[in-house]
Design an enzyme around this catalytic site. Sequence first.
Site, mmCIF file in Angstrom:
data_model
loop_
_atom_site.group_PDB
_atom_site.id
_atom_site.type_symbol
_atom_site.label_atom_id
_atom_site.label_comp_id
_atom_site.label_asym_id
_atom_site.label_seq_id
_atom_site.Cartn_x
_atom_site.Cartn_y
_atom_site.Cartn_z
ATOM 1 N N SER A 162 15.844 -27.322 53.180
ATOM 2 C CA SER A 162 16.011 -25.860 53.214
ATOM 3 C C SER A 162 14.769 -25.274 53.864
ATOM 4 O O SER A 162 13.705 -25.906 53.853
ATOM 5 C CB SER A 162 16.137 -25.336 51.781
ATOM 6 O OG SER A 162 16.121 -23.925 51.751
ATOM 7 N N TYR A 180 13.562 -24.897 42.901
ATOM 8 C CA TYR A 180 14.326 -25.167 44.141
ATOM 9 C C TYR A 180 13.361 -25.444 45.292
ATOM 10 O O TYR A 180 13.489 -26.433 46.017
ATOM 11 C CB TYR A 180 15.233 -23.966 44.453
ATOM 12 C CG TYR A 180 16.157 -24.207 45.619
ATOM 13 C CD1 TYR A 180 17.330 -24.938 45.467
ATOM 14 C CD2 TYR A 180 15.856 -23.715 46.888
ATOM 15 C CE1 TYR A 180 18.179 -25.176 46.533
ATOM 16 C CE2 TYR A 180 16.696 -23.946 47.968
ATOM 17 C CZ TYR A 180 17.864 -24.672 47.788
ATOM 18 O OH TYR A 180 18.697 -24.901 48.854
HETATM 19 N N1 LIG Z 1 24.001 -22.327 51.254
HETATM 20 C C1 LIG Z 1 22.766 -22.103 51.586
HETATM 21 O O1 LIG Z 1 22.373 -20.956 51.870
HETATM 22 C C2 LIG Z 1 21.782 -23.240 51.685
HETATM 23 C C3 LIG Z 1 20.548 -22.999 52.262
HETATM 24 C C4 LIG Z 1 19.618 -24.007 52.366
HETATM 25 C C5 LIG Z 1 19.936 -25.263 51.891
HETATM 26 N N2 LIG Z 1 21.131 -25.498 51.320
HETATM 27 C C6 LIG Z 1 21.391 -26.859 50.808
HETATM 28 O O2 LIG Z 1 22.560 -27.371 51.411
HETATM 29 C C7 LIG Z 1 23.192 -28.289 50.513
HETATM 30 C C8 LIG Z 1 24.654 -27.896 50.358
HETATM 31 O O3 LIG Z 1 24.713 -26.556 49.903
HETATM 32 P P1 LIG Z 1 26.049 -25.686 49.934
HETATM 33 O O4 LIG Z 1 25.600 -24.287 50.055
HETATM 34 O O5 LIG Z 1 27.011 -26.268 50.899
HETATM 35 O O6 LIG Z 1 26.541 -25.932 48.397
HETATM 36 P P2 LIG Z 1 27.961 -25.855 47.691
HETATM 37 O O7 LIG Z 1 28.954 -25.121 48.502
HETATM 38 O O8 LIG Z 1 27.653 -25.409 46.292
HETATM 39 O O9 LIG Z 1 28.388 -27.401 47.623
HETATM 40 C C9 LIG Z 1 27.647 -28.316 46.867
HETATM 41 C C10 LIG Z 1 28.310 -29.672 46.920
HETATM 42 O O10 LIG Z 1 27.471 -30.607 46.223
HETATM 43 C C11 LIG Z 1 28.225 -31.234 45.186
HETATM 44 N N3 LIG Z 1 27.310 -31.568 44.085
HETATM 45 C C12 LIG Z 1 26.561 -30.696 43.347
HETATM 46 N N4 LIG Z 1 25.878 -31.380 42.414
HETATM 47 C C13 LIG Z 1 26.191 -32.700 42.567
HETATM 48 C C14 LIG Z 1 25.834 -33.880 41.896
HETATM 49 N N5 LIG Z 1 24.995 -33.870 40.856
HETATM 50 N N6 LIG Z 1 26.326 -35.059 42.342
HETATM 51 C C15 LIG Z 1 27.180 -35.080 43.386
HETATM 52 N N7 LIG Z 1 27.566 -34.004 44.063
HETATM 53 C C16 LIG Z 1 27.078 -32.818 43.641
HETATM 54 C C17 LIG Z 1 29.319 -30.229 44.824
HETATM 55 O O11 LIG Z 1 30.461 -30.803 44.223
HETATM 56 P P3 LIG Z 1 30.565 -31.031 42.610
HETATM 57 O O12 LIG Z 1 30.110 -29.766 41.958
HETATM 58 O O13 LIG Z 1 32.006 -31.372 42.355
HETATM 59 O O14 LIG Z 1 29.670 -32.190 42.291
HETATM 60 C C18 LIG Z 1 29.667 -29.716 46.226
HETATM 61 O O15 LIG Z 1 30.486 -30.641 46.902
HETATM 62 C C19 LIG Z 1 22.373 -28.232 49.217
HETATM 63 O O16 LIG Z 1 21.465 -29.306 49.174
HETATM 64 C C20 LIG Z 1 21.650 -26.915 49.325
HETATM 65 O O17 LIG Z 1 20.455 -26.884 48.569
HETATM 66 C C21 LIG Z 1 22.075 -24.516 51.199
#
Ligand SMILES: NC(=O)c1ccc[n+]([C@@H]2O[C@H](COP(=O)([O-])OP(=O)(O)OC[C@H]3O[C@@H](n4cnc5c(N)ncnc54)[C@H](OP(=O)(O)O)[C@@H]3O)[C@@H](O)[C@H]2O)c1
Length: 262
Positions: free
Chosen positions: A145, A158
């Site tokens: 991130s 985070y």
């Molecule tokens: N969205 C943003 O603005 C943003 C910005 C910077 C970085 N990121 C990073 O990008 C990545 C994806 O984010 P996103 O926004 O796409 O999130 P999201 O839509 O909430 O999706 C998260 C995914 O991770 C899975 N997950 C969560 N905890 C888990 C666990 N303990 N074991 C296995 N799977 C798990 C969830 O499925 P289940 O709940 O079924 O396990 C889901 O498939 C993350 O690492 C996040 O920190 C996001």
Amino acid sequence: MTQHTTPRVALVTGATSGIGLSSARLLARDGHRVFIGARNADNVAETVKELQAEGLDVDGGVVDVRDTASVDAWVRSAVDRFGTVDVVVNNAGRSGGGPTADIADELWDDVIDTNLNSVFRVTRAALTIGGMRAKDRGRIISIASTAGKQGVVLGAPYSASKHGVVGFTKALGNELAPTGITVNAVCPGYVETPMAQRVRQGYAAAYDTSEDAILEKFQAKIPLGRYSTPEEVAGLVGYLASDTAASITSQALNVCGGLGNF
Ligand SMILES: NC(=O)c1ccc[n+]([C@@H]2O[C@H](COP(=O)([O-])OP(=O)(O)OC[C@H]3O[C@@H](n4cnc5c(N)ncnc54)[C@H](OP(=O)(O)O)[C@@H]3O)[C@@H](O)[C@H]2O)c1
């Protein structure tokens, strides 16, 4: 597809939503056989079905990246299904924070475990059980991130976890450089996903304001004036997985509309 990509076997954690789902789809469209994982079994099954219906070579299984036995079993299933692993996308993650003085051990530990310890666990399993260590080419890509480079107010656990992912990436990238395995972090800024919605809800509650007001405040911080899309983040994941990206390693690269500038 402008870059050259030899089809390989790819693992994507957290691929039932947001950035992980877009990354799995893009890698599969580039010809990879993609094995996905997340905790919710129904969502894994539905996502596999959806991607297979698009003609993509995708399968998956349940994994909790906080649990070593679960991760090891998941990587073993991937090898049984598709063969040894070439590409790992460490994407699963969670948000979490608040006023630091009020953070409970459980929240701190879960954010670090889900976002940072998981990256070590899944990477180690891919190198050993997944057979990557024996190869002369591989790609380890972790979704960090911009919060892994800059501090985020009310996001100490985070930010700490994502700085850890960047540090892990730089150390392992240098360690594995002689092997032909590259290790990089992708650093999204604000990306419109279910997690982003939860983050806006959290800040709206913390600042006693509306989610729309938080959205406006965040957008105003982004030089491009908008959130990135999951597909835009996946685009860099796909590039890093390509043959053309062979000389990019130990890097943490932003996809953030200009939010971060280092
Ligand atoms: N969205 C943003 O603005 C943003 C910005 C910077 C970085 N990121 C990073 O990008 C990545 C994806 O984010 P996103 O926004 O796409 O999130 P999201 O839509 O909430 O999706 C998260 C995914 O991770 C899975 N997950 C969560 N905890 C888990 C666990 N303990 N074991 C296995 N799977 C798990 C969830 O499925 P289940 O709940 O079924 O396990 C889901 O498939 C993350 O690492 C996040 O920190 C996001």
